[in-house]
Write an enzyme that holds these catalytic residues in place. Sequence first.
Site, PDB file in Angstrom:
ATOM      1  N   CYS A  41       0.091  12.071  -3.255  1.00  0.00           N
ATOM      2  CA  CYS A  41       0.522  10.847  -3.926  1.00  0.00           C
ATOM      3  C   CYS A  41      -0.516  10.152  -4.787  1.00  0.00           C
ATOM      4  CB  CYS A  41       1.081   9.899  -2.888  1.00  0.00           C
ATOM      5  SG  CYS A  41       0.183   9.934  -1.319  1.00  0.00           S
ATOM      6  N   HIS A  51      -1.307   2.433  -4.942  1.00  0.00           N
ATOM      7  CA  HIS A  51      -1.970   3.625  -4.423  1.00  0.00           C
ATOM      8  C   HIS A  51      -3.205   4.077  -5.194  1.00  0.00           C
ATOM      9  CE1 HIS A  51      -0.617   6.909  -1.403  1.00  0.00           C
ATOM     10  NE2 HIS A  51      -1.084   5.836  -0.822  1.00  0.00           N
TER      11      HIS A  51
END
EC number: 3.1.6.4
Lengths: 499, 499
Positions: free
Chosen positions: A55, A118
């Site tokens: 991710c 993220h």
Amino acid sequence: LRPAAATNIILLLMDDMGWGDLGAFGEPSKETPNLDQMAAEGMLFLDFYTASPLCSPSRAALLTGRLPVRNGFYTTNGHARNAYTPQDVVGGIPDSELLLPELLKKAGYTNKIIGKWHLGHRAQFHPLKHGFDEWFGSPNCHFGPYDNRERPNIPVYRDWEMVGRYYEDFKIDLKTGEANLTQLYLQEALDFISKQQASQQPFFLYWAIDATHAPVYASKQFLGTSQRGLYGDAVREIDDSVGKILKHLQQLGISENTFVFFTSDNGAALISAPKQGGSNGPFLCGKQTTFEGGMREPAIAWWPGHIPAGGVSHQLGNVMDLFSTSLSLAGLQPPSDRQIDGIDLLPVILQGKLIDRPIFYYRGNELMAVRAGLYKAHYWTWSNSWEEHSKGIDFCPGQSVAGVTTHTQEEHTHLPLLFHLGRDPGEKYPLSFASEEYQQAVERISGLVQQHKDTLVPGQPQLNVCDQAVMNWSPPGCEKLGKCLKAPESDPKKCSWPH
Amino acid sequence: LRPAAATNIILLLMDDMGWGDLGAFGEPSKETPNLDQMAAEGMLFLDFYTASPLCSPSRAALLTGRLPVRNGFYTTNGHARNAYTPQDVVGGIPDSELLLPELLKKAGYTNKIIGKWHLGHRAQFHPLKHGFDEWFGSPNCHFGPYDNRERPNIPVYRDWEMVGRYYEDFKIDLKTGEANLTQLYLQEALDFISKQQASQQPFFLYWAIDATHAPVYASKQFLGTSQRGLYGDAVREIDDSVGKILKHLQQLGISENTFVFFTSDNGAALISAPKQGGSNGPFLCGKQTTFEGGMREPAIAWWPGHIPAGGVSHQLGNVMDLFSTSLSLAGLQPPSDRQIDGIDLLPVILQGKLIDRPIFYYRGNELMAVRAGLYKAHYWTWSNSWEEHSKGIDFCPGQSVAGVTTHTQEEHTHLPLLFHLGRDPGEKYPLSFASEEYQQAVERISGLVQQHKDTLVPGQPQLNVCDQAVMNWSPPGCEKLGKCLKAPESDPKKCSWPH
């Protein structure tokens, strides 16, 4: 039709959704009528990739247009290890990187991120310091609940400040899978689009929702509605939400001035399947691997009046192309002071062109494989270690290809394993080393690899150091909420990246 | 709309084509625009099955509406062995079976079979003795070439008599994969349709072509045109041909009076992949097995003006339903003197109904598994023997699910392995025996099994005896062609069915 300058841009980025999770891509329950309709009205990309099977690096690549090995979203703690941004990671997106929203700002765009960032959770990595104007979402995965002593719960931000924490103020019921987060993210998107339409300002909306990342969740009204269980419920809610976003654009009369792209950050997490993970269709393995299941993504471009309905493209695409394509839509040039790996897909999307370019499959610091045309050469193979595999951690459940899904890191740099992805999309039948076909394809790919490696200037790895002290103990805004927690003493260590 | 009596019926039956071989079912090369369009204009069946993972019994089931264990197309030479009709098989379709064309004749239909018959090649099994009025094709697979001493080449018939043999008069170039047979079969179909339209006679066309069965072939104009190699070339030619058949119906103005159904006889033959075998998408294993890859089929119903465009059905369907549905289209009742396993799908196709019915997965004489709703219970598991597997015969290449894709025949009749095919279409995660879900589902399925077994009257097995003397030495018409060969002495033996 070429775009008017300042076309709105919406990137719908899924989390751990696999190539095989959409009806349009052959998911047998066929429960994604809105996404299938989006594809029927737009263009389906069948050969679209991420830049990393994990991710954080995938997202960093999308927003910088650069491979993780360039933008720093990788680790050198071990060979070919995937790394991301859990709470104790010290690093994040370097200031030296130019992010898509920073550049779009110059063309008058208002930029919003909804969902998972993220790219680092410490103050200097905040998305509003990297070009976004608005944020509703959180810096890390929605793992938890934590005890707020060993580890704080993940904060949810609105713009600069936290507005609560997962499992405290934003509930996720791990037992039932119920959480209304996708509805919150949907409403945020609809409101932002309405506001921008009213103000006549072009916008970039980065809708990075995470309902299909374990722990998978769905709102009450979607629970139990899928043939596929909780994972399917989450997909159905996302499908419904995408339909509502597209409909909203049409109702506001701005669909012909809004480019929408749907894709995912990496392959389905088969390790969490079937309840908490999706499907990579006919492809090999999943998230964490550089087999097709780890890196080939569902992808749909939608832009009524510009993209001919029912289009299908075999262009080798990459999430990094969304950087370059978005700049092109905004009438901007990509930065010329650095290597950009993304390409502008508008000629593909608007004129049906096919651009010859390779796909590089990285795992951490290592170039594991390269695709050129229909050929894919593996220079290294690895699924995960025997040690992990023996504990039941399996990135390729039910799949095993001798010499390919290896549990030791196997080097093939002198004689790469070669697959023809047209005849063999599942990477089950390596070509004979002695064949002429092998020799011609490998010669071509090796040239691309040589050129790539010769000119590569790796970025400073950002994901090497971890420290309990940098976790989300006291995010900005915690005082107002009485949610500040005491951090432990700083004790930086090399992060452990087992695969 | 209900059909007028005597709606024309076209069954397009593919050979070894897999669920995952069509773009509409997620094949990543997406090279089937005509079939995808057929699905978009008609109804896609996602949960459609064959009655056997092998060709002859599947075809016998389709034409009789009955499970092979009833109509005799099975063997008792070993436990759970697949059997078919190679040249030396003595048996074939018993006269006591009522075939679809025999019944349709009573409603004034003209019936034609184009392509592979496969229900026995001896005189008494000739398709024109079982209801067909016309035939162009052959009784067995197009294996060869043979030497006409040990084994004769397979004859090709027009109606009652042979008109040549494969590899002699009907060329198949095994080196290049070139053969123009699909073009011959296409032209036969177009001509038959034109003739019937001109004569105002209702017709049943059973288009049982075999280009995707090894040795796979395509016409010169299609060779090298697919991303998927020779197999894909064959699929592209079939796709093109289906498009031409549908267009022909439209141009003749009879599409609204012609029901067309596309499906396949069994799952893709992964043992022949990638060059000579197709794809079963996300499903487990392939042809010869009772896993989903062996028995779930691509399926499309098309009937403009009757079937709403873009329909998708999760009805559990079976090739045997094509028997009952065709009778219904012709205004006929199914025979009442015997058990018919097929059901009339018209309420599903025309009114979107869902009929609760189980799917029985047989392998030879054994009920291996049963599906009811989304649950599938395996009472026996087997892929193939260790002995065969060690020789490289692999029905599940690259796939291996512990305790499921077993190489010994494993009995689970007291505690069946249970899968939820919605959450787990790939049959990778058996449900826990201790779960309430398991107990409820197995209780229901076991009731169905009990009922099925209690009332089952197995037919006389037809595929037990083999004899070199019964091969196609001297088919009718051979004298005219000078192609009669001398048969060896009769020496009947038990056929060897290794899997």
